[in-house]
Design a protein around this motif. Structure first.
Motif, PDB file in Angstrom:
ATOM      1  N   GLN A 143      -5.963  -9.256   0.024  1.00  0.00           N
ATOM      2  CA  GLN A 143      -5.579  -8.951   1.256  1.00  0.00           C
ATOM      3  C   GLN A 143      -4.753  -7.976   1.820  1.00  0.00           C
ATOM      4  O   GLN A 143      -4.887  -7.243   2.897  1.00  0.00           O
ATOM      5  N   VAL A 144      -3.752  -7.631   1.049  1.00  0.00           N
ATOM      6  CA  VAL A 144      -2.859  -6.499   1.425  1.00  0.00           C
ATOM      7  C   VAL A 144      -3.410  -5.347   1.548  1.00  0.00           C
ATOM      8  O   VAL A 144      -3.407  -4.267   2.313  1.00  0.00           O
ATOM      9  N   GLU A 178      -6.480  -4.661   1.810  1.00  0.00           N
ATOM     10  CA  GLU A 178      -7.740  -4.482   2.991  1.00  0.00           C
ATOM     11  C   GLU A 178      -7.001  -4.486   4.218  1.00  0.00           C
ATOM     12  O   GLU A 178      -7.722  -4.326   5.205  1.00  0.00           O
ATOM     13  N   SER A 179      -5.697  -4.792   4.431  1.00  0.00           N
ATOM     14  CA  SER A 179      -5.196  -4.712   5.800  1.00  0.00           C
ATOM     15  C   SER A 179      -4.810  -3.513   6.255  1.00  0.00           C
ATOM     16  O   SER A 179      -4.479  -2.644   5.529  1.00  0.00           O
ATOM     17  N   SER A 180      -4.463  -3.265   7.532  1.00  0.00           N
ATOM     18  CA  SER A 180      -4.302  -1.953   8.213  1.00  0.00           C
ATOM     19  C   SER A 180      -2.721  -2.240   8.646  1.00  0.00           C
ATOM     20  O   SER A 180      -2.140  -1.061   9.389  1.00  0.00           O
ATOM     21  N   GLU A 181      -2.251  -3.467   8.558  1.00  0.00           N
ATOM     22  CA  GLU A 181      -0.919  -3.747   8.896  1.00  0.00           C
ATOM     23  C   GLU A 181      -0.200  -3.333   7.687  1.00  0.00           C
ATOM     24  O   GLU A 181      -0.113  -3.331   6.723  1.00  0.00           O
ATOM     25  N   VAL A 185       1.942  -4.851   5.363  1.00  0.00           N
ATOM     26  CA  VAL A 185       2.306  -6.116   4.995  1.00  0.00           C
ATOM     27  C   VAL A 185       2.437  -5.809   3.469  1.00  0.00           C
ATOM     28  O   VAL A 185       2.014  -4.833   2.910  1.00  0.00           O
ATOM     29  N   LYS A 219       4.836  -9.093   7.326  1.00  0.00           N
ATOM     30  CA  LYS A 219       4.627 -10.280   6.697  1.00  0.00           C
ATOM     31  C   LYS A 219       4.159 -10.241   5.224  1.00  0.00           C
ATOM     32  O   LYS A 219       4.124  -9.014   4.702  1.00  0.00           O
ATOM     33  N   ARG A 271       0.820  -1.050   0.007  1.00  0.00           N
ATOM     34  CA  ARG A 271      -0.038  -0.226   0.128  1.00  0.00           C
ATOM     35  C   ARG A 271       0.770   1.108  -0.228  1.00  0.00           C
ATOM     36  O   ARG A 271       1.962   1.239   0.481  1.00  0.00           O
TER      37      ARG A 271
END
Length: 273
Positions: free
Chosen positions: A135-136, A138-141, A143, A99, A89
């Protein structure tokens, strides 16, 4: 014409399908088996499936499905360079990544890069590179995903590092598969066969000797377990078509010496490397 491929959209399989389709309709399927089943059942006119990666080796699901499950024909093969990218992102720095997600094949193809540059990052296998990017996104981490940089913008991501695969010459061989055989001649043509031999001393040597006598160059041979017959094997082999007459005559002799022979296709090879 419909060209089925191992989806989802944005993968290298999608790019290979686009190469063959040349603007015609391409349709994603969820598995290699489903691609080939669609061709066998007439749902797709052609299927595009991976056969081998130069780093990770043969795609056994493709080989076994072509050998045992369907009577289909390889109509063409394509050697496509595979340049993996680390995508993230906007605003994610490489030192923050905790990750890395991708399909198992790209993770394996980039194992050295990951060890050297992201030694503390967890690697997570998912169903496809496109799913990893979803998934990346949508992740807030912090990754990252590994995949085709061309598909990164589809998920709102950007390429952080390009060509991170361990072997910079990394490529995947894709097969174009159809219900009916095609007619080919000239340079860069091959024949692919599958065969098994009698359980006798020297039986495989006899087959290889036939190809040697007829000056047929075998560029690949792979053994696969024979289904439902423990400790028996079938061999998948590629032959160069320098002399079609020699190919035909050698296969006539091979048929007499084998317990099983299946011609999987005579086709043209395209090389984008």
């Amino acid at each position: 014409m419909k060209y089925g491929y191992l989806g989802p959209k944005g993968t290298f399989s999608h790019s290979a399908a686009d190469f063959f389709a040349k603007g015609e309709e391409t349709v994603p399927f969820t598995s290699i088996y489903n691609v080939l089943s669609a061709v066998d059942g007439g749902e797709a006119d052609f299927g595009v499936v991976p056969v081998e990666n130069s780093t990770e080796g043969s795609i056994n699901t493709t080989l076994d499905t072509l050998i045992f499950d369907f009577d289909l024909n390889m109509s063409a093969q394509l050697n496509m360079p595979i340049a993996e990218s680390l995508v993230v992102r906007e605003g994610t720095a490489i030192e923050d990544i905790t990750k890395v997600l991708s399909h198992p094949q790209p993770l394996a193809q980039c194992s050295y890069y990951l060890r050297e540059n992201l030694p503390s990052a967890e690697t997570v296998s998912v169903s496809s590179t496109t799913e990893a990017m979803r998934q990346v996104s949508e992740s807030s981490e912090p990754v990252a995903a590994i995949g085709n940089k061309i598909s990164a913008p589809m998920s709102g991501l950007k390429g952080l590092k390009e060509k991170i695969q361990d072997d910079k010459r990394n490529f995947t061989q894709f097969a174009l598969v159809s219900k009916k055989p095609c007619s080919v001649s000239g340079e860069n043509t091959k024949t692919t066969i599958a065969f098994s031999v009698r359980n006798e001393p020297g039986s495989l040597f006899k087959i290889l000797s036939i190809f040697s006598i007829y000056d047929v160059n075998m560029t690949k041979i792979i053994s696969r377990p024979m289904r439902n017959r423990p400790e028996e094997y079938v061999f998948y082999a590629e032959l160069e078509n320098d002399s079609p007459k020699d190919i035909e005559e050698s296969l006539t002799m091979v048929r007499r010496k084998t317990s099983f022979l299946k011609i999987l296709g005579k086709y043209r090879l395209y090389d984008l490397r």
